[in-house]
Design a protein around this motif. Structure first.
Motif, short mmCIF file in Angstrom:
data_model
loop_
_atom_site.label_atom_id
_atom_site.label_comp_id
_atom_site.label_asym_id
_atom_site.label_seq_id
_atom_site.Cartn_x
_atom_site.Cartn_y
_atom_site.Cartn_z
N ASP A 172 0.83 -1.20 0.00
CA ASP A 172 0.00 0.00 0.00
C ASP A 172 0.86 1.26 0.00
O ASP A 172 0.57 2.23 -0.71
N ARG A 173 1.93 1.26 0.82
CA ARG A 173 2.81 2.43 0.85
C ARG A 173 3.52 2.62 -0.49
O ARG A 173 3.63 3.75 -0.99
N LEU A 174 3.96 1.54 -1.08
CA LEU A 174 4.63 1.63 -2.38
C LEU A 174 3.66 2.09 -3.47
O LEU A 174 4.01 2.88 -4.34
N ARG A 175 2.43 1.59 -3.40
CA ARG A 175 1.44 1.96 -4.42
C ARG A 175 1.08 3.43 -4.31
O ARG A 175 0.91 4.11 -5.33
N ASN A 176 0.97 3.96 -3.08
CA ASN A 176 0.70 5.39 -2.92
C ASN A 176 1.81 6.24 -3.52
O ASN A 176 1.55 7.26 -4.18
N GLN A 177 3.05 5.82 -3.32
CA GLN A 177 4.17 6.57 -3.88
C GLN A 177 4.20 6.45 -5.39
O GLN A 177 4.51 7.42 -6.09
N ARG A 178 3.87 5.26 -5.90
CA ARG A 178 3.80 5.09 -7.35
C ARG A 178 2.74 6.01 -7.97
O ARG A 178 2.95 6.65 -8.99
N ASN A 179 1.58 6.08 -7.31
CA ASN A 179 0.50 6.92 -7.82
C ASN A 179 0.89 8.39 -7.85
O ASN A 179 0.57 9.12 -8.80
N MET A 180 1.57 8.84 -6.80
CA MET A 180 2.01 10.23 -6.77
C MET A 180 3.07 10.51 -7.84
O MET A 180 3.15 11.60 -8.38
N GLU A 181 3.85 9.49 -8.14
CA GLU A 181 4.94 9.66 -9.11
C GLU A 181 4.45 9.72 -10.54
O GLU A 181 4.93 10.52 -11.35
N ILE A 182 3.47 8.87 -10.90
CA ILE A 182 3.12 8.76 -12.32
C ILE A 182 1.71 9.21 -12.67
O ILE A 182 1.38 9.30 -13.85
N HIS A 183 0.87 9.50 -11.66
CA HIS A 183 -0.49 9.90 -11.98
C HIS A 183 -0.68 11.40 -11.71
O HIS A 183 0.13 12.22 -12.09
N TYR A 184 -1.74 11.74 -11.09
CA TYR A 184 -2.09 13.14 -10.90
C TYR A 184 -2.08 13.47 -9.42
O TYR A 184 -1.98 12.60 -8.56
N ILE A 185 -2.18 14.76 -9.12
CA ILE A 185 -2.22 15.19 -7.72
C ILE A 185 -3.66 15.55 -7.36
O ILE A 185 -4.21 16.52 -7.86
N ASN A 186 -4.25 14.72 -6.51
CA ASN A 186 -5.57 15.09 -6.00
C ASN A 186 -5.39 15.74 -4.63
O ASN A 186 -4.28 15.94 -4.16
N ALA A 187 -6.48 16.04 -3.96
CA ALA A 187 -6.38 16.78 -2.69
C ALA A 187 -5.59 16.00 -1.65
O ALA A 187 -4.76 16.57 -0.93
N GLU A 188 -5.83 14.70 -1.57
CA GLU A 188 -5.12 13.89 -0.58
C GLU A 188 -3.63 13.83 -0.89
O GLU A 188 -2.79 13.96 0.01
N MET A 189 -3.31 13.66 -2.16
CA MET A 189 -1.90 13.62 -2.55
C MET A 189 -1.23 14.96 -2.29
O MET A 189 -0.06 15.02 -1.88
N LEU A 190 -1.96 16.03 -2.54
CA LEU A 190 -1.40 17.36 -2.30
C LEU A 190 -1.09 17.56 -0.83
O LEU A 190 -0.05 18.14 -0.47
N ASP A 191 -1.96 17.05 0.05
CA ASP A 191 -1.68 17.13 1.49
C ASP A 191 -0.41 16.38 1.83
O ASP A 191 0.41 16.85 2.63
N ASP A 192 -0.23 15.19 1.22
CA ASP A 192 0.99 14.42 1.47
C ASP A 192 2.22 15.19 1.03
O ASP A 192 3.23 15.23 1.73
N LEU A 193 2.13 15.81 -0.14
CA LEU A 193 3.27 16.56 -0.66
C LEU A 193 3.54 17.81 0.18
O LEU A 193 4.70 18.19 0.38
N MET A 194 2.49 18.43 0.68
CA MET A 194 2.67 19.62 1.51
C MET A 194 3.44 19.28 2.79
O MET A 194 4.23 20.07 3.29
N GLN A 195 3.20 18.05 3.28
CA GLN A 195 3.91 17.63 4.48
C GLN A 195 5.39 17.38 4.20
O GLN A 195 6.24 17.57 5.05
N LYS A 196 5.68 16.95 2.96
CA LYS A 196 7.07 16.66 2.61
C LYS A 196 7.83 17.92 2.16
O LYS A 196 9.02 18.02 2.34
N GLU A 197 7.12 18.84 1.53
CA GLU A 197 7.75 20.04 0.98
C GLU A 197 7.83 21.12 2.05
O GLU A 197 6.81 21.54 2.60
N PRO A 198 9.01 21.59 2.38
CA PRO A 198 9.14 22.54 3.50
C PRO A 198 8.66 23.94 3.16
O PRO A 198 8.64 24.35 2.00
N VAL A 199 8.23 24.64 4.19
CA VAL A 199 7.97 26.07 4.07
C VAL A 199 9.33 26.75 3.88
O VAL A 199 10.32 26.31 4.46
N PRO A 200 9.42 27.79 3.04
CA PRO A 200 10.71 28.46 2.84
C PRO A 200 11.39 28.79 4.17
O PRO A 200 10.79 29.32 5.09
#
Length: 236
Positions: A167-195
């Protein structure tokens, strides 16, 4: 092939990889042994299945190589923050990420190819329900329509054995090759630092462990599927 990057000899297959290779090759051998005794139309189908099956051997080899490189570069990563890494560790980290992404994409590619292969071989017609389907869609259809139930049960149990890592690998695969939906955007926001904040890198050890689990699952899944298919082929 890629072990030359580390001045190492070529791989000697063992464990789950060796077992999967044996299972696929045994099926190919069974097709080649019986193919010429069939009518021309059936021989053509057997030949197509043999070529298709050989593709799994190449795909497994490519997955293992990517996994191995990922593991080797991970050994050089010790810091949790990018800013704390020296240039050599940063380079190792970027190479780790490259091969890690390459590996999990190849992992799900193998599974989806197996789904397509079984759909064709068992004449399941999954495409009439869903034009673009995954391995897991095929597995669900096998269950719902009682198609080769003994095989489906074995494959389902394997899926469940490795569910958390997969499941963890599939979530990362989906973020890598598909689109960014709201849930994925939340995940990326947590990984991407504030300046101004430090950049926390991936959990390298956990990713490597998940990838090993995914690799084992793919190998064992191919072993089960092709052993079953070969046995059925032998019975006609």
């Amino acid at each position: 092939m890629l072990r030359f990057l580390f001045n190492e000899p070529k791989r000697t297959d063992s464990g789950h990889l060796l077992e999967a290779g044996h299972a696929v090759r045994a099926y190919i051998a069974s097709l080649e042994a019986t193919g010429r005794s069939h009518p021309a139309s059936e021989y053509k189908k057997q030949h197509r299945l043999a070529i298709w099956s050989k593709g799994f051997l190449d795909a497994l080899d490519e997955l293992e190589q990517s996994k191995y490189c990922c593991e080797r570069y991970a050994q050089h990563i010790n810091k949790a923050f990018l800013e704390e890494m020296n240039p050599a560790e940063i380079e190792a980290y970027h190479r780790f990420v490259y091969f890690y992404k390459n590996a999990f994409i190849r992992l799900f590619s193998i599974l989806d190819k197996l789904g397509t292969f079984m759909n064709d071989l068992f004449e399941m017609k999954t495409e009439t329900v869903k034009s673009r389907f995954s391995y897991f869609t095929v597995l669900r259809r096998m269950h719902e329509h009682h198609i080769h139930s003994s095989l489906e049960l074995q494959l389902y149990n394997l899926k469940m054995d490795y569910k958390s890592a997969l499941d963890r690998l599939r979530n990362q695969r989906n973020m890598e090759i598909h689109y960014i939906n709201a849930e994925m955007l939340d995940d990326l926001m947590q990984k991407e630092p504030v300046p101004g904040e430090r950049i926390h890198v991936e959990n390298v050890k956990m990713n490597v462990a998940d990838l090993q689990q995914g690799f084992d699952m793919a190998c064992r899944t191919l072993t089960v599927a092709f052993s079953y298919i070969t046995a059925k082929n032998a019975k006609g």
